[in-house]
Motif scaffolding. Sequence first.
Motif, PDB file in Angstrom:
ATOM      1  N   LYS A  98      47.111  16.673 -32.887  1.00  0.00           N
ATOM      2  CA  LYS A  98      47.869  17.715 -33.585  1.00  0.00           C
ATOM      3  C   LYS A  98      48.831  17.107 -34.603  1.00  0.00           C
ATOM      4  O   LYS A  98      48.976  17.615 -35.727  1.00  0.00           O
ATOM      5  CB  LYS A  98      48.634  18.576 -32.579  1.00  0.00           C
ATOM      6  N   HIS A  99      49.473  16.001 -34.213  1.00  0.00           N
ATOM      7  CA  HIS A  99      50.411  15.341 -35.130  1.00  0.00           C
ATOM      8  C   HIS A  99      49.675  14.877 -36.384  1.00  0.00           C
ATOM      9  O   HIS A  99      50.181  15.035 -37.511  1.00  0.00           O
ATOM     10  CB  HIS A  99      51.058  14.154 -34.422  1.00  0.00           C
TER      11      HIS A  99
ATOM     12  N   ASP B 140      48.760  17.934 -38.512  1.00  0.00           N
ATOM     13  CA  ASP B 140      49.931  18.445 -39.219  1.00  0.00           C
ATOM     14  C   ASP B 140      50.268  17.564 -40.416  1.00  0.00           C
ATOM     15  O   ASP B 140      50.699  18.066 -41.472  1.00  0.00           O
ATOM     16  CB  ASP B 140      51.128  18.520 -38.271  1.00  0.00           C
ATOM     17  N   ALA B 141      50.087  16.250 -40.273  1.00  0.00           N
ATOM     18  CA  ALA B 141      50.410  15.334 -41.369  1.00  0.00           C
ATOM     19  C   ALA B 141      49.440  15.506 -42.537  1.00  0.00           C
ATOM     20  O   ALA B 141      49.835  15.429 -43.707  1.00  0.00           O
ATOM     21  CB  ALA B 141      50.383  13.896 -40.870  1.00  0.00           C
TER      22      ALA B 141
ATOM     23  N   ASN C 189      50.794   6.944 -30.251  1.00  0.00           N
ATOM     24  CA  ASN C 189      51.638   7.600 -29.237  1.00  0.00           C
ATOM     25  C   ASN C 189      52.575   6.543 -28.668  1.00  0.00           C
ATOM     26  O   ASN C 189      52.227   5.810 -27.750  1.00  0.00           O
ATOM     27  CB  ASN C 189      50.776   8.209 -28.136  1.00  0.00           C
TER      28      ASN C 189
ATOM     29  N   ARG D 209      54.751   8.480 -33.148  1.00  0.00           N
ATOM     30  CA  ARG D 209      55.360   9.650 -32.530  1.00  0.00           C
ATOM     31  C   ARG D 209      55.725   9.294 -31.095  1.00  0.00           C
ATOM     32  O   ARG D 209      55.234   8.289 -30.551  1.00  0.00           O
ATOM     33  CB  ARG D 209      54.400  10.855 -32.548  1.00  0.00           C
TER      34      ARG D 209
ATOM     35  N   VAL E 241      47.289   7.571 -35.426  1.00  0.00           N
ATOM     36  CA  VAL E 241      48.501   8.098 -34.806  1.00  0.00           C
ATOM     37  C   VAL E 241      48.800   7.270 -33.566  1.00  0.00           C
ATOM     38  O   VAL E 241      47.969   7.186 -32.655  1.00  0.00           O
ATOM     39  CB  VAL E 241      48.339   9.578 -34.415  1.00  0.00           C
TER      40      VAL E 241
ATOM     41  N   TRP F  41      48.110  15.986 -28.290  1.00  0.00           N
ATOM     42  CA  TRP F  41      49.226  16.220 -29.198  1.00  0.00           C
ATOM     43  C   TRP F  41      49.287  15.148 -30.287  1.00  0.00           C
ATOM     44  O   TRP F  41      49.863  15.377 -31.358  1.00  0.00           O
ATOM     45  CB  TRP F  41      50.536  16.317 -28.423  1.00  0.00           C
ATOM     46  N   GLY F  42      48.680  14.009 -30.037  1.00  0.00           N
ATOM     47  CA  GLY F  42      48.518  13.022 -31.108  1.00  0.00           C
ATOM     48  C   GLY F  42      47.586  13.544 -32.187  1.00  0.00           C
ATOM     49  O   GLY F  42      47.839  13.380 -33.396  1.00  0.00           O
TER      50      GLY F  42
END
Length: 638
Positions: A85-86, A89-90, A53, A74, A51, A82-83
Amino acid sequence: MGDWTRPADTFPEDGKRLLIYVVFDRRGEVGDFVLYALEHLRAFCDEIVVVSNGPLTAKGRERLETVGDLVLERPNEGYDIWGYKHGLDAVGERVASFDELLLVNDTWFGPIRPFGPIFDRMNAHPLHFWGMTDHLRVEPHPFTPEDQDYLPYHLQSYWVAVRRRMFTSPEWQAYWRDLPAMKTYSDAVTKHEGIFTQHFTQQGFSGEVAFPTLTDKIENHAVLYAEQLIDAGCPTLKRRPFFQWPVFLDRVAVIGKWTLEAAERNGYPVELIFDDLARNVEPRVLNADAALLRVLSPTDDAYDPAKPLRTAVIAHIFYVEMTDEILDRAGYLPGDVDLIVTTPERERADEIERIVAARKFPGRVDVRVVASNNGRDQAAFLIGCRDVLLSDDYDLVVKIHSKKTPQDGANVGRHFRRHQFENLLAGPHEAANVVALFQQQPGLGLAFPPTVHLGHPTMGHSWWANRPGVAELCAELGIRVPLDEVSPLAPFGSMFFARPQALRLLVEREWTYDEFGGAEAYVDGGLAHILERMPVYAAGELGFHSMTIATPAYLAKSHTAFDYNLDQMSATMPEDTQHQVQFLRRAGYIGWGRFRDFVDMWVRLHRPDAADRVDSLFARTEGVRGGLWRARQRLRRR
């Protein structure tokens, strides 16, 4: 750790592991150290989700796709948490097909020591989650003492592994579903890193740390005891020790050079460290944190004659009477050396050529008459020798010039000249040892003497009026290396060793003599003085680091003066150097000790909220005083 009420599992022999790795690169290009880490983690991870950022360049994405199964981009919001979390979620419900989840970010170099023993050891432990390093409880809370009594003991969030029983639990899902916004570093600590461990252990999940805190001191051991952690087998080396405030590291006696030596001793390619740091750390901070000063031996040579570097000495000679000294200095360099001389007039060139012919310089000699002396040695180098610097004919260039500094006092000018020549080219052994640094370190871009200070008020002031111009030129050339806050790391005097590739950003731009202006433009804020401060930043943007070099004879004079001066300045201030610096920064500019200056300092120290009102009051008072003075002058004229 925890109440151990929930059943926990070891990692199965045929288990599957998912890695979510968060990266941030201000350029979107991705450093080689990231690829190195992911390549080595691949042996232990069945799937890698990266991910970013922030946006990636096409090349950056392509590089990550060689080591990751899925690459996501993102906005750079919410920090690495929050990375994570991203990435979660993916992956979605597929996460349940894995036995362990690794949440890791890019704030470390490694593996310094092999990953295998760590995974083998932690795989055998029945647990719900584990981290690489930890942090002791801090009381009172360092970020929010008014709201929270303490910062709990916690695993550090750059590396946390979680087993299936925990990441498929309702508690896990609720934690990430309700994750709060994080706008500051303090938020990241107080809303996730500092509470994650306590939050889940209080719910009966068990966790462990692979490398516990080494002492009972409440410190960030992953940063302050990095060398000791490497010796203990830790595969991760935090990046922070090499961009932490040097004054703080001085107070806690952390020696970055020892940590680098430990990494190199264990087989890590330290050029990956310097490539990253050169691009992203203030050069003067890096010079201090990594101890990038080399003392040149006057006897022992580290130079390898089997690996010669094609070398050119580029010398701007305005004072023809210094030609012999320049030839002497150039003659100290090992191997085949060419000499390119620039000078502003044909008459000077003829005399230089006669001196060179009589001396029988062994290499090729090219004496050039430049079109103008505007910009002096700077313009002669970047314009008059542009073809040489872009030719790829040389591995190394040595930029020197006939320096007299007649505008300063005789002693000051003599010292400045000796400071340059006697640190750069003191003798055959010293010169060979500088070339050896470039042989040994492919990422070394420049080497030059430390900041001159004897006879010069450079300490704390050497940006002078040049910082705005440097910032403007950096923006034009695409240089994103952060500028040093107080003084730049720069080859003052404009003499240095350099790889031509490290200077590309400066050389490829087509300069003109008119841009430099005449003799009246050779002042602070003028282009020549701006360019004097540019080489390290230009080299850093391309991943080349810089070093300072000095002889023992010079350091005997320099260090003793520094030692005495610091002792004198510290005499009226409290405690250690860090507290002294922090006190003076809060006090702000001292000025000349006028009443107004002391009032301003007192306000900044004790009533910073009133600073604007005090400034306004003084402005009105000075306006009244000015009006009275002008009225008095008018009366006198009558």
